[in-house]
Design a protein around this motif. Structure first.
Motif, PDB file in Angstrom:
ATOM      1  N   GLU A  14       0.728  -1.051   0.095  1.00 30.25           N
ATOM      2  CA  GLU A  14       0.185  -0.020   0.036  1.00 30.25           C
ATOM      3  C   GLU A  14       0.859   1.238   0.011  1.00 30.25           C
ATOM      4  O   GLU A  14       1.798   1.431   0.741  1.00 30.25           O
ATOM      5  N   GLU A  15       0.483   2.137  -0.851  1.00 27.47           N
ATOM      6  CA  GLU A  15       1.143   3.466  -1.191  1.00 27.47           C
ATOM      7  C   GLU A  15       2.679   3.404  -1.583  1.00 27.47           C
ATOM      8  O   GLU A  15       3.630   4.212  -1.479  1.00 27.47           O
ATOM      9  N   MET A  16       2.857   2.073  -2.079  1.00 29.44           N
ATOM     10  CA  MET A  16       4.280   2.082  -2.774  1.00 29.44           C
ATOM     11  C   MET A  16       4.016   1.608  -4.205  1.00 29.44           C
ATOM     12  O   MET A  16       2.850   1.167  -4.594  1.00 29.44           O
ATOM     13  N   VAL A  17       5.065   1.931  -5.116  1.00 29.69           N
ATOM     14  CA  VAL A  17       4.955   1.785  -6.457  1.00 29.69           C
ATOM     15  C   VAL A  17       5.806   0.376  -6.653  1.00 29.69           C
ATOM     16  O   VAL A  17       7.002   0.201  -6.358  1.00 29.69           O
ATOM     17  N   VAL A  18       4.932  -0.769  -7.001  1.00 26.55           N
ATOM     18  CA  VAL A  18       5.435  -2.162  -7.144  1.00 26.55           C
ATOM     19  C   VAL A  18       5.013  -2.677  -8.564  1.00 26.55           C
ATOM     20  O   VAL A  18       3.864  -2.690  -8.694  1.00 26.55           O
ATOM     21  N   GLU A  19       6.138  -3.205  -9.017  1.00 23.22           N
ATOM     22  CA  GLU A  19       6.057  -3.948 -10.393  1.00 23.22           C
ATOM     23  C   GLU A  19       6.231  -5.313 -10.283  1.00 23.22           C
ATOM     24  O   GLU A  19       7.133  -5.700  -9.413  1.00 23.22           O
TER      25      GLU A  19
END
Length: 298
Positions: free
Chosen positions: A95-100
């Motif tokens: 949550e609230e992180m940019v994750v690919e």
């Protein structure tokens, strides 16, 4: 081309695969870690532009690294390069992180990794910035000030001249923090009109109750790789909040220098006093504007 540092995390047997794929992109420089412990120590001590990690590691999981990032470098994106399936991953932790997510078992996964990392860093820089929990209320409070309708430029220009002289600073400015950018109402020492929220240090300073000082952005992992700040020759920063009577922070009064600089407690208090003065001027001008409009309506 700006060099981007990528923390690559995998087991000792597989770390070379990630590192080689990342170094294949001209702008990316890999830094290796082979455990959660080592990776966590790295994000706590060094600025990185992205983390590429396996999900299952010998001493824990990639989630623990994400948790460390959230505390230390919340705008840093993550690429999960793993054979673990999405259903096995606790996505709530992102949550609230940019994750690919990139499945490493795909035939061309290693060839694509460098491109994915470069792209996710660029995307994160374009859209990511911190915002207070009450951002909606803050923007409503800001909207109550009709800055375009009040003759405030000369007053604020005199004030920033005074601030720059008092602190012997290269640049002093007064800025209001809009939804996506910070607009400078006055700026002594530079010809700056605005900065995007993801570029301005004030995005971070407004989240701090007291005056925020960054003695050297090169030593601060939040700003060390911010090209815009370097292009403006910003090295040191001090910012004080402009706060409404309702407690909403709508702007900042700031000092910039082109070399590292410290501020003692007395100087911080002086800067806060100047910020309070700027807020009082803004309030007074708005009250006069409202009174004038009431007279016209009557």
């Amino acid at each position: 081309m700006t060099e981007r540092t990528v923390l690559c995390v995998d087991t000792a047997d597989d770390i070379e695969t990630i590192s080689a794929a990342v170094s294949g992109e001209e702008s990316l420089t890999p830094v290796e870690a082979t455990s959660v412990t080592q990776a966590t120590e790295t994000v706590e001590s060094e600025s990185v532009d992205c983390v590429v990690t396996e999900y299952d590691l010998e001493d824990g999981s990639g989630l623990e690294i994400v948790e460390a990032l959230r505390e230390e470098q919340p705008q840093t994106p993550v690429v999960l390069f793993t054979g673990a399936r999405p259903g096995e991953i606790d996505t709530a932790s992102f949550e609230e992180m940019v994750v690919e997510y990139l499945n490493r078992d795909l035939p061309d996964a290693a060839d694509r990794l460098g491109f994915v990392v470069d792209d996710v860093i660029t995307h994160s820089a374009q859209v990511g910035f911190l915002a207070p929990d009450d951002e909606g209320s803050r923007l409503e409070a800001l909207a109550e000030y009709d800055v375009d309708g009040m003759p405030i430029e000369e007053s604020f220009s005199r004030l920033t001249d005074l601030i720059a002289s008092h602190f012997d600073a290269a640049v002093a400015f007064i800025g209001l923090i809009e939804e996506e950018k910070e607009d400078f109402l006055a700026c002594t020492g530079a010809d700056w009109d605005s900065l995007t929220r993801e570029d301005t240090i004030c995005t971070h300073s407004m989240l701090q109750e007291d005056v925020m000082v960054v003695e050297d952005i090169n030593e601060d992992k939040r700003f060390a790789n911010n090209d815009k700040l370097h292009n403006l020759d910003i090295v040191s920063y001090a910012g004080a909040n402009m706060t409404t009577d309702d407690g909403q922070i709508i702007g900042q009064v700031c000092l910039i220098d082109h070399e590292p600089r410290q501020y003692d407690e007395s100087q911080k208090q002086d800067l806060q006093d100047f910020a309070d003065t700027a807020m009082e001027i803004l309030d007074l001008r708005q009250q006069l504007l409202d009174a004038k409009r009431t007279e016209v309506d009557a």
